[in-house]
Design a protein around this motif. Structure first.
Motif, PDB file in Angstrom:
ATOM      1  N   ILE A  20       0.848  -1.200   0.000  1.00 46.13           N
ATOM      2  CA  ILE A  20       0.000   0.000   0.000  1.00 46.13           C
ATOM      3  C   ILE A  20       0.878   1.244   0.000  1.00 46.13           C
ATOM      4  CG2 ILE A  20      -1.662   1.311   1.388  1.00 46.13           C
ATOM      5  CD1 ILE A  20      -2.846  -1.413   2.251  1.00 46.13           C
ATOM      6  N   ASN A  21       1.893   1.223   0.832  1.00 43.28           N
ATOM      7  CA  ASN A  21       2.768   2.389   0.957  1.00 43.28           C
ATOM      8  C   ASN A  21       3.918   2.313  -0.028  1.00 43.28           C
ATOM      9  OD1 ASN A  21       1.836   3.993   3.532  1.00 43.28           O
ATOM     10  ND2 ASN A  21       1.614   1.803   3.972  1.00 43.28           N
ATOM     11  N   SER A  22       3.605   2.362  -1.315  1.00 40.89           N
ATOM     12  CA  SER A  22       4.669   2.352  -2.318  1.00 40.89           C
ATOM     13  C   SER A  22       4.318   3.367  -3.389  1.00 40.89           C
ATOM     14  CB  SER A  22       4.822   0.944  -2.904  1.00 40.89           C
ATOM     15  OG  SER A  22       3.649   0.596  -3.604  1.00 40.89           O
ATOM     16  N   GLY A  23       5.200   3.536  -4.334  1.00 43.38           N
ATOM     17  CA  GLY A  23       5.001   4.552  -5.367  1.00 43.38           C
ATOM     18  C   GLY A  23       5.326   5.927  -4.806  1.00 43.38           C
ATOM     19  N   GLU A  24       4.959   6.949  -5.548  1.00 40.04           N
ATOM     20  CA  GLU A  24       5.239   8.316  -5.092  1.00 40.04           C
ATOM     21  C   GLU A  24       4.162   8.748  -4.119  1.00 40.04           C
ATOM     22  OE1 GLU A  24       6.946  11.809  -7.493  1.00 40.04           O
ATOM     23  OE2 GLU A  24       6.413  10.299  -8.971  1.00 40.04           O
ATOM     24  N   MET A  25       4.552   9.015  -2.898  1.00 36.53           N
ATOM     25  CA  MET A  25       3.564   9.371  -1.875  1.00 36.53           C
ATOM     26  C   MET A  25       3.789  10.793  -1.395  1.00 36.53           C
ATOM     27  SD  MET A  25       3.533   5.858   0.289  1.00 36.53           S
ATOM     28  CE  MET A  25       5.302   5.755   0.305  1.00 36.53           C
ATOM     29  N   TRP A  26       2.776  11.390  -0.826  1.00 35.62           N
ATOM     30  CA  TRP A  26       2.908  12.701  -0.202  1.00 35.62           C
ATOM     31  C   TRP A  26       1.951  12.769   0.975  1.00 35.62           C
ATOM     32  CZ3 TRP A  26       0.232  11.681  -4.611  1.00 35.62           C
ATOM     33  CH2 TRP A  26      -1.102  12.109  -4.688  1.00 35.62           C
ATOM     34  N   THR A  27       2.220  13.694   1.855  1.00 38.64           N
ATOM     35  CA  THR A  27       1.419  13.779   3.068  1.00 38.64           C
ATOM     36  C   THR A  27       0.657  15.096   3.093  1.00 38.64           C
ATOM     37  OG1 THR A  27       3.039  12.421   4.196  1.00 38.64           O
ATOM     38  CG2 THR A  27       1.541  13.671   5.594  1.00 38.64           C
ATOM     39  N   VAL A  28      -0.608  14.995   3.428  1.00 36.76           N
ATOM     40  CA  VAL A  28      -1.425  16.201   3.607  1.00 36.76           C
ATOM     41  C   VAL A  28      -1.600  16.392   5.109  1.00 36.76           C
ATOM     42  CG1 VAL A  28      -3.697  17.243   3.228  1.00 36.76           C
ATOM     43  CG2 VAL A  28      -2.604  15.902   1.405  1.00 36.76           C
ATOM     44  N   ALA A  83       0.093  16.071  -8.102  1.00 38.75           N
ATOM     45  CA  ALA A  83      -0.366  15.352  -6.910  1.00 38.75           C
ATOM     46  C   ALA A  83       0.633  15.528  -5.778  1.00 38.75           C
ATOM     47  CB  ALA A  83      -0.568  13.876  -7.229  1.00 38.75           C
ATOM     48  N   LYS A 123      -1.643  10.263   4.436  1.00 41.84           N
ATOM     49  CA  LYS A 123      -0.628   9.977   3.431  1.00 41.84           C
ATOM     50  C   LYS A 123      -1.348   9.565   2.146  1.00 41.84           C
ATOM     51  CE  LYS A 123       3.367   7.591   4.635  1.00 41.84           C
ATOM     52  NZ  LYS A 123       4.025   6.262   4.735  1.00 41.84           N
ATOM     53  N   TYR A 124      -0.889  10.080   1.023  1.00 39.82           N
ATOM     54  CA  TYR A 124      -1.563   9.839  -0.250  1.00 39.82           C
ATOM     55  C   TYR A 124      -0.608   9.272  -1.299  1.00 39.82           C
ATOM     56  CZ  TYR A 124      -5.700  12.574   1.082  1.00 39.82           C
ATOM     57  OH  TYR A 124      -6.845  13.018   1.675  1.00 39.82           O
ATOM     58  N   ARG A 125      -1.188   8.590  -2.265  1.00 42.25           N
ATOM     59  CA  ARG A 125      -0.471   8.319  -3.505  1.00 42.25           C
ATOM     60  C   ARG A 125      -1.487   8.404  -4.647  1.00 42.25           C
ATOM     61  NH1 ARG A 125       0.601   1.749  -3.656  1.00 42.25           N
ATOM     62  NH2 ARG A 125       0.947   2.024  -5.888  1.00 42.25           N
ATOM     63  N   LYS A 126      -0.968   8.652  -5.826  1.00 38.34           N
ATOM     64  CA  LYS A 126      -1.851   8.715  -6.983  1.00 38.34           C
ATOM     65  C   LYS A 126      -2.116   7.282  -7.446  1.00 38.34           C
ATOM     66  CE  LYS A 126      -0.658   8.642 -11.050  1.00 38.34           C
ATOM     67  NZ  LYS A 126      -0.045   8.728 -12.378  1.00 38.34           N
ATOM     68  N   PRO A 157      -6.006  10.970  -6.210  1.00 34.70           N
ATOM     69  CA  PRO A 157      -5.189  10.717  -5.018  1.00 34.70           C
ATOM     70  C   PRO A 157      -5.901   9.698  -4.130  1.00 34.70           C
ATOM     71  CG  PRO A 157      -5.682  13.074  -5.271  1.00 34.70           C
ATOM     72  CD  PRO A 157      -6.590  12.326  -6.194  1.00 34.70           C
ATOM     73  N   TRP A 158      -5.135   8.803  -3.578  1.00 35.21           N
ATOM     74  CA  TRP A 158      -5.693   7.764  -2.708  1.00 35.21           C
ATOM     75  C   TRP A 158      -5.132   7.970  -1.308  1.00 35.21           C
ATOM     76  CZ3 TRP A 158      -3.366   2.218  -2.419  1.00 35.21           C
ATOM     77  CH2 TRP A 158      -4.142   1.414  -1.561  1.00 35.21           C
ATOM     78  N   LEU A 163      -4.022   6.664   1.871  1.00 35.27           N
ATOM     79  CA  LEU A 163      -3.621   5.284   2.161  1.00 35.27           C
ATOM     80  C   LEU A 163      -4.220   4.813   3.476  1.00 35.27           C
ATOM     81  CD1 LEU A 163       0.100   5.554   1.015  1.00 35.27           C
ATOM     82  CD2 LEU A 163      -1.914   4.886  -0.298  1.00 35.27           C
TER      83      LEU A 163
END
Lengths: 385, 622
Positions: A376-384, B47, B246-249, B426-427, B429
């Motif tokens: 789940i926590n893979s690829g390009e991630m960012w935090t809001v 994103a 935490k998000y990912r596209k 955006p997903w 997580l």
């Protein structure tokens, strides 16, 4: 209707033999016997102590509903008889079938069974064997099921080389739908759907299996009980796909289809029993043989008159990797030739399920066992925030 | 135009930086121009810097139609915003057209007064002819009323690479022009280049010269936009205010694949995926094939029928049997799905719906397979049907599909579509502990074992795996005797079993969440939807609600059976409007089941609904 009588009699005879042999189970004669090879393995299952199970253990409580006298009875009896010899526990055995008379087979086996849909048994078996390689998987099919509606699966299941046993009951007719021609019916045959004769050219199941890269191809005859048992036994012990064509008499819609060579009275004269490493000799007096003449086979007469003897005959090599001779043999037909039965081809190649398991092992070795968190926590991630 | 590159850089040039809330860009070019890649890169960057995003790729069914031709145009639409958005935007504000065909195909969608960025180099006689332009649209009145920026992208790109002495053929250098265009857009919308530079580096790690060329193209495009007078203003879009986390596209197909892997982990059962390549579902096979370290077994079958039959065989052994395809593939699988209904084995069928009938529109979206899923088999043959609502929802509904399949021992249809499959958003997580557990029980006690005996609560039969001693039994497609599972042709038994199989699927209603209402529980209009129309419907209803209109919406993720409260929800409104990308399939089901005079709002153009189309339709009933 002589075959009816034979079939029924042989059923009874087999029962008697099995009862006698209960515990030993060494009835089949022919093929390699697991009991003689300690640690022998069928489908990756270690053999339990021999002699534990009997034919009765593999017989379900369901009433058999084939027409009296059908060749299917003899095949069922022999398979039930061979099963205890294989040393596979009953719960590890799965019979899978398609649609047609022969495909009722799984209901009569007291094992796990799956009566699927028309032509698709090899595909269902592929899923079963791929996901649980420990199971001993048997596909039961007919000429229409395997070669007509299921023709595509036939070719692909065979080329994949899953360790499954694939038994085709060839009666050269559609029985369950009451008498239409099948893909193995003779050219010109008059049936309900071809009152003026069949204009499709028939297909030869064994040669098609060889052309589909089968690693084990054999042929036998329903009423040749001993041979049938031996072939089924050998098929079970082959690691990889084992294709067995059984000439099976449909006494209702195509009675006597194989009489010209399969009848007891003419069998020795007209059938060639292939045995690995042996010269191809046949005839009641074992005075005829097969040899190559250029690129084609021919029948030769042995004896002083011709000056030919055993050493002139072609020697059968089932382990030859090149399929050309096996293909040639599979296409020899009575009356121009003796009808060949036995094991045409028996070679080794890695099985699909082993390769699949290896890829999974390699993936785990390379990437580590899968972690859901990481997935789940893979690829390009960012935090809001 | 080519003179522009020679303009000496002006130091510290002041430009207007204008803030905007939402921008919709469409990138359009030849299939070989790399527009999907350009769009994806722009999306990823947007994103990561915190915009909300939604995308709609639009590519031709032909792999490489002749260069410059109208059928060869490939497009990628991106909506990015500082607001919470749910759709890729009704109309692009900006069109990037890499050749005349791209301009021709996409111009009618562009908003009035919208911005066009064209690659002037491609507007030659030959390409104009291929695009069926009688005269050059850059020179006549075609583009009147639009803001047009003319860039000789091909020339500028080649010249920059030649000056840097890149050791590639002209053709190879030309392929970098999409990154030049991306650079221009990055400057225009004030985006950082780092993400794309990183991507280039890792993508072309083994081709350093290609990496260098793309890097130069990107940077030159950016600097060109920055230093020339082509643009007087550039724009910025702030971070969106969306739920913290935490998000990912993610695209729908990615979320679907990951969701089924997750379901396998949650159920503690290995996943078996049988599939035959078909647009737009193949990416699920590709993605799952990469996850063998989760014990996932992928099987590329000889045909659609073998794919589903192998999945059924795998289910029989206790794996999660999964098969995936699009509408034409489902048509081939239906007999086997009936077998799974009869043998009462868990099975999940993914249908990434596309335009039909027959081969139809392979790369376009549609929702016209609902009837096929609910009723498309011979005999009375009920199956559970569910549908994800957004790309990220695909993850959660995959888990739901597996949960229901095992609990009710039944096939479950999972209806995605081309828009969800390829669209991205955006997903947020989820943490592992917020995911549902999937309970899987296998029979192991031979005492009084009957393969078709019923669980009182779910009506499902026991699951006895081959390999279990003492539970040997036979399953198959012939009618089963109640409890024993033996072949049985008795008329009373058949009647009973038909009702029983239906009752079992109906029972699943007790196990699915109530449908939620967006807005008031009663009012003039309820807009009811299912599947990928969620974004357009919700945005339209939100807009109408802001205007004080008496409108609510509800979105079905379970279509067979329906949620238990649906009938009551429908009764709260004077009118029910159902927008669907079909001719009213859900509307027909709703009318039949609840005797509600629902209005079918149909659109079958291979494209999702625009927000304003739904607004206008609802306004007719207010």
């Amino acid at each position: 209707m002589s075959t009816n009588g034979n079939g029924m009699n042989e059923n009874k005879m087999d029962d008697a033999l099995v009862d006698e042999g209960a515990g030993g189970g060494n009835v089949s004669g022919g093929g390699p016997s697991p009991e003689s090879e300690p640690g022998s393995v069928v489908a990756g299952v270690p053999a339990p102590p021999p002699g534990k199970l009997t034919k009765a253990d593999f017989t379900s409580d369901q009433e058999v509903r084939w027409c009296p006298g059908c060749g299917d009875y003899a095949i069922l009896n022999n398979v039930q008889k061979v099963m205890p010899e294989l040393g596979v526990p009953r719960e590890k055995v799965v019979f899978v079938s398609g649609i047609g008379c022969s495909s009722r087979f799984p209901y009569y086996m007291n094992t796990y069974g799956f009566h699927s849909i028309h032509g698709r048994a090899p595909a269902v078996a592929t899923g079963i064997k791929s996901s649980n390689p420990e199971l001993s998987v048997w596909v039961i099919t007919g000429d229409g099921d395997a070669l007509s509606i299921g023709g595509n699966h036939f070719m692909h299941a065979i080329r994949r080389n899953l360790d499954i046993n694939y038994i085709l009951f060839n009666n050269r007719i559609y029985g369950l739908t009451k008498g239409q021609y099948s893909p193995t019916s003779e050219f010109g045959k008059k049936t309900k759907s071809t009152p003026m004769g069949v204009i499709d050219y028939p297909i030869n199941p064994a040669s098609l299996a060889i052309a589909s890269e089968a690693t084990f191809v054999a042929r036998t005859i329903d009423i040749d009980v001993k041979h049938l048992g031996a072939v089924v036994n050998a098929a079970a012990h082959h690691k990889g796909v084992s294709f067995v064509e059984v000439y099976q008499n449909c006494n209702i819609f195509n009675d006597g289809a194989f009489d010209s060579f399969a009848e007891r009275a003419v069998r020795a004269e007209n059938v060639l029993y292939l045995e690995h490493g042996q010269p191809m000799i046949f005839g009641k007096n074992r005075d005829k043989a097969i040899r190559m003449n250029g690129t084609l086979p021919e029948v030769i007469q042995l004896g002083s008159e011709t000056g030919l003897n055993e050493t002139d005959a072609l020697i059968h090599d089932a382990h030859e990797r090149d399929p050309s001779v096996a293909f040639m043999l599979a296409r020899m037909e009575h009356p121009n030739f003796p009808q060949p039965v036995g094991i045409f081809r028996d070679v080794q190649r890695e099985t699909y399920e082993d390769l699949l398991a290896q890829q999974i092992e390699t993936a785990i070795a390379q990437k580590g066992a899968g972690s859901l968190e990481k997935l789940i926590n893979s690829g390009e991630m960012w935090t809001v925030e | 135009m080519s003179a522009t590159i020679d303009t000496p850089p002006v130091e510290e040039r002041e430009r207007n930086l204008e803030e905007v809330e939402t921008v919709t860009i469409r990138f359009a070019g030849d299939s070989g121009d790399g527009m999907q890649l350009t769009g994806t890169q722009f999306t990823n960057t947007s994103a990561v810097i915190g915009n909300d995003i939604s995308t709609l790729p639009d590519f031709p069914a032909e792999i490489r139609a002749p260069a410059g031709s109208l059928p060869g145009v490939s497009g990628f639409q991106l909506n990015f915003s500082s607001r919470d958005i749910r759709t890729p935007g009704d109309q692009p504000n900006v069109l990037v057209a890499m050749n005349p065909a791209a301009l021709k195909v996409n111009l009618s969608d562009l908003e009035d007064g919208g911005t066009i960025i064209v690659n002037t180099d491609e507007f030659n006689k030959e390409n104009l002819k291929k695009a069926a332009y009688a005269s050059n649209p850059l020179e006549d009145d075609t583009l009147k009323g639009y803001r047009i920026h003319r860039l000789p992208i091909t020339t500028l790109n080649i010249r920059a690479l030649q000056e840097a002495q890149v050791k590639l053929s002209r053709k190879e250098m030309d392929r970098c022009k999409n990154f030049f265009a991306l650079g221009v857009l990055y400057w225009l919308y004030d985006r950082p280049m780092e993400g794309s530079l990183e991507w280039i580096k890792s993508k072309f790690a083994k081709l350093p010269e290609v990496a260098r060329a793309n890097e130069i193209a990107l940077k030159t495009g950016y600097n060109f936009a920055d230093t020339t007078e082509v643009f007087t203003t550039h724009y910025t879009v702030r971070k969106a205010v969306i739920a913290p986390g935490k998000y990912r596209k993610i695209t729908g197909n990615e979320a679907t694949a990951i969701g089924f892997v997750a379901a396998s982990q949650l159920a503690g059962r290995p996943l078996f995926y049988g599939s035959y390549p078909i647009t737009p579902a193949s990416d699920i096979l590709h993605e799952l094939a990469r996850h063998k370290n989760f014990g996932v077994k992928t099987f590329q079958a000889e045909d659609e029928i073998a794919a589903v039959c192998a999945a059924i065989g795998a289910s029989f052994t206790g794996h999660i049997g999964l098969t995936g395809t699009s509408g034409p593939g489902v048509a081939l699988k239906q007999e086997a799905i009936g077998l799974a209904v009869m043998t009462e084995l868990p099975l999940v069928i993914i249908n990434v719906q596309r335009g039909g009938p027959s081969t139809g529109l392979p790369t376009k979206t549609e929702q016209a397979d609902l009837f096929q899923a609910v009723w498309g088999r011979n005999g009375e043959c009920p199956a559970i049907v569910i549908a994800p609502a957004t790309p990220a929802d695909c993850f959660h509904m995959a888990i739901e599909a597996v949960r229901l399949a095992f609990k009710y021992m039944t096939p479950v249809f999972y209806l995605s579509d081309g828009y969800l499959a390829n669209g991205a958003e955006p997903w947020r997580l989820p943490s592992i502990d917020e995911l549902p557990k999937i309970e899987v029980k296998f029979a192991d006690d031979p005492t009084n074992f009957l393969p078709y005996k019923r669980d009182e609560q779910t009506l499902s039969r026991p699951f006895a795996l081959p390999g279990t001693p003492g539970l040997e039994h036979r399953v198959g497609g012939i009618e089963k005797q109640h409890e024993t599972g033996n072949v049985n042709y008795d008329p009373e038994n058949h009647h009973f079993m038909v009702l029983l199989r239906q009752a079992k699927v109906d029972r699943a209603a007790q196990d699915i969440p109530d449908v939620e209402i967006f807005g008031e529980k009663t009012g003039k209009v309820l807009v009811l939807g299912w599947g990928s129309t969620y974004g357009s419907i919700t945005s339209a209803v939100e807009k109408l609600q802001e205007e004080g209109k008496s409108v609510s919406s509800a979105h079905l993720r379970h279509l067979n059976p329906f949620p238990s409260n649906l009938g009551e929800v429908l009764l709260g409104f004077e009118r029910v409007i159902i927008p669907e990308m079909n001719l009213g399939q859900l509307a027909t089901m709703i009318r039949a089941k609840y005797l509600v005079d629902a209005v079918a709002f149909s659109k079958v153009k291979g494209r999702p609904f625009q927000i304003r189309e739904i607004v206008r339709k609802v306004e007719e009933y207010l």
